[in-house]
Design a protein around this motif. Structure first.
Motif, PDB file in Angstrom:
ATOM      1  N   ASP A  23      -4.869   0.173  -9.396  1.00  0.00           N
ATOM      2  CA  ASP A  23      -6.089   0.518  -8.675  1.00  0.00           C
ATOM      3  C   ASP A  23      -6.029  -0.037  -7.257  1.00  0.00           C
ATOM      4  O   ASP A  23      -5.273  -0.964  -6.970  1.00  0.00           O
ATOM      5  N   GLU A  24      -6.833   0.540  -6.360  1.00  0.00           N
ATOM      6  CA  GLU A  24      -6.816   0.167  -4.936  1.00  0.00           C
ATOM      7  C   GLU A  24      -5.382   0.202  -4.412  1.00  0.00           C
ATOM      8  O   GLU A  24      -4.940  -0.687  -3.661  1.00  0.00           O
ATOM      9  N   ALA A  25      -4.652   1.227  -4.780  1.00  0.00           N
ATOM     10  CA  ALA A  25      -3.223   1.300  -4.460  1.00  0.00           C
ATOM     11  C   ALA A  25      -2.951   1.400  -2.970  1.00  0.00           C
ATOM     12  O   ALA A  25      -1.838   1.106  -2.521  1.00  0.00           O
ATOM     13  N   GLN A  26      -3.966   1.781  -2.194  1.00  0.00           N
ATOM     14  CA  GLN A  26      -3.757   1.879  -0.746  1.00  0.00           C
ATOM     15  C   GLN A  26      -3.654   0.505  -0.095  1.00  0.00           C
ATOM     16  O   GLN A  26      -3.280   0.400   1.070  1.00  0.00           O
ATOM     17  N   ASP A  27      -3.978  -0.547  -0.827  1.00  0.00           N
ATOM     18  CA  ASP A  27      -3.954  -1.903  -0.268  1.00  0.00           C
ATOM     19  C   ASP A  27      -3.130  -2.844  -1.132  1.00  0.00           C
ATOM     20  O   ASP A  27      -3.466  -4.016  -1.277  1.00  0.00           O
ATOM     21  N   THR A  28      -2.044  -2.348  -1.708  1.00  0.00           N
ATOM     22  CA  THR A  28      -1.223  -3.187  -2.562  1.00  0.00           C
ATOM     23  C   THR A  28      -0.158  -3.895  -1.734  1.00  0.00           C
ATOM     24  O   THR A  28      -0.020  -3.662  -0.535  1.00  0.00           O
ATOM     25  N   TYR A  61      -1.425   5.867  -9.925  1.00  0.00           N
ATOM     26  CA  TYR A  61      -1.810   5.202  -8.680  1.00  0.00           C
ATOM     27  C   TYR A  61      -3.202   5.718  -8.300  1.00  0.00           C
ATOM     28  O   TYR A  61      -3.391   6.917  -8.080  1.00  0.00           O
ATOM     29  N   GLY A  93      -6.356   5.419  -5.681  1.00  0.00           N
ATOM     30  CA  GLY A  93      -6.744   4.885  -4.381  1.00  0.00           C
ATOM     31  C   GLY A  93      -6.988   5.976  -3.368  1.00  0.00           C
ATOM     32  O   GLY A  93      -6.989   7.165  -3.694  1.00  0.00           O
ATOM     33  N   ASP A  94      -7.218   5.578  -2.151  1.00  0.00           N
ATOM     34  CA  ASP A  94      -7.502   6.498  -1.052  1.00  0.00           C
ATOM     35  C   ASP A  94      -6.767   5.974   0.181  1.00  0.00           C
ATOM     36  O   ASP A  94      -7.107   4.917   0.704  1.00  0.00           O
ATOM     37  N   GLN A  95      -5.768   6.717   0.631  1.00  0.00           N
ATOM     38  CA  GLN A  95      -4.954   6.237   1.740  1.00  0.00           C
ATOM     39  C   GLN A  95      -5.758   6.039   3.021  1.00  0.00           C
ATOM     40  O   GLN A  95      -5.344   5.306   3.914  1.00  0.00           O
ATOM     41  N   GLN A 149      -8.629   4.526   3.157  1.00  0.00           N
ATOM     42  CA  GLN A 149      -9.466   3.336   3.038  1.00  0.00           C
ATOM     43  C   GLN A 149      -8.649   2.049   3.102  1.00  0.00           C
ATOM     44  O   GLN A 149      -9.110   0.987   2.690  1.00  0.00           O
ATOM     45  N   ASN A 185       0.683   0.922   1.839  1.00  0.00           N
ATOM     46  CA  ASN A 185      -0.080   2.004   1.241  1.00  0.00           C
ATOM     47  C   ASN A 185       0.736   2.660   0.146  1.00  0.00           C
ATOM     48  O   ASN A 185       1.566   3.524   0.405  1.00  0.00           O
TER      49      ASN A 185
END
Length: 213
Positions: A123-128, A147, A149-151, A153, A163
């Motif tokens: 989760d929150e894969a755009q900030d991993t 995956y 998330g929202d690239q 965000q 990202n």
């Protein structure tokens, strides 16, 4: 304290002024910063590229930022032995350096763990981090990877996040575009921005009307 624990001493290194003396405490701070960068990476061991660029060693770029020229590379290479001693200290139960949360996550990643599950969702894969992404990818031989998330965000690039929505090898995509947190007016404003960014999907505001200032 870090300088004492690693037996660091002042060094004289090539710079724009010819030579610059860097104090042991400053070198200690560079080592700790490099350790943190290594811990968030997918790398197997600390290396020179984890040491940040120091201003004044090489010319600035057009944005006024330090560049990684020959002098910076020289300093980074000089610090690699200290950096690896520091990582050895971190892994030791009797180590003296401060132990941070990212370190046990890094040690977990280096152990190549197997998560016993049929599906693993990030989760929150755009900030991993590259470290976490490595852990997830290690499960691909036995589990389905998801995956979420929202690239658009992504907000943690400043601390080395990447990202995963762009990095991951995704076979199927599914869009969740309806939000009950806001109404059509806020969705319309957000969609103007998303269109300018080339987004494939647009939002549907299904919540209460809001105010766009």
């Amino acid at each position: 304290d870090v300088a004492r624990a690693l037996a660091l001493t002042d060094i004289v290194t090539p710079s724009l002024q010819g030579q610059t003396r860097l104090s042991a405490p400053f070198l200690g701070s560079l080592v700790i910063e490099a350790l943190r960068k290594f811990a968030s990476s997918a790398d197997a061991e600390p290396m020179a590229h984890h040491v940040r660029t120091v201003q004044g060693l090489d010319p600035l770029n057009e944005l006024g930022e330090p560049t990684r020229g020959p002098n910076s590379k020289h300093l980074a290479n000089e610090l690699v032995p200290s950096l690896r001693r520091a990582w050895s200290d971190i892994r030791s139960p009797g180590g003296r350096l401060p132990f941070e949360h990212d370190y046990y996550l890094k040690m977990y990643q280096l152990d190549e763990p197997r998560i016993f599950a049929d599906r693993v969702a990030l989760d929150e894969a755009q900030d991993t981090s590259a470290c976490v992404l490595s852990i997830v990818r290690q499960q691909s031989k036995h589990a389905q990877l998801l995956y979420v998330g929202d690239q658009y965000q992504m907000i943690y690039a400043w601390r080395g996040a990447l990202n995963a929505m762009r990095e991951a090898d995704v076979v199927h995509r599914r869009w969740l575009t309806t939000s009950f947190r806001f109404g059509a007016d806020i969705a319309a404003t957000a969609n103007r921005l998303l269109r300018s960014l080339g987004s494939e999907a647009l939002l549907v505001g299904a919540g209460k009307p809001g105010i766009v200032a």
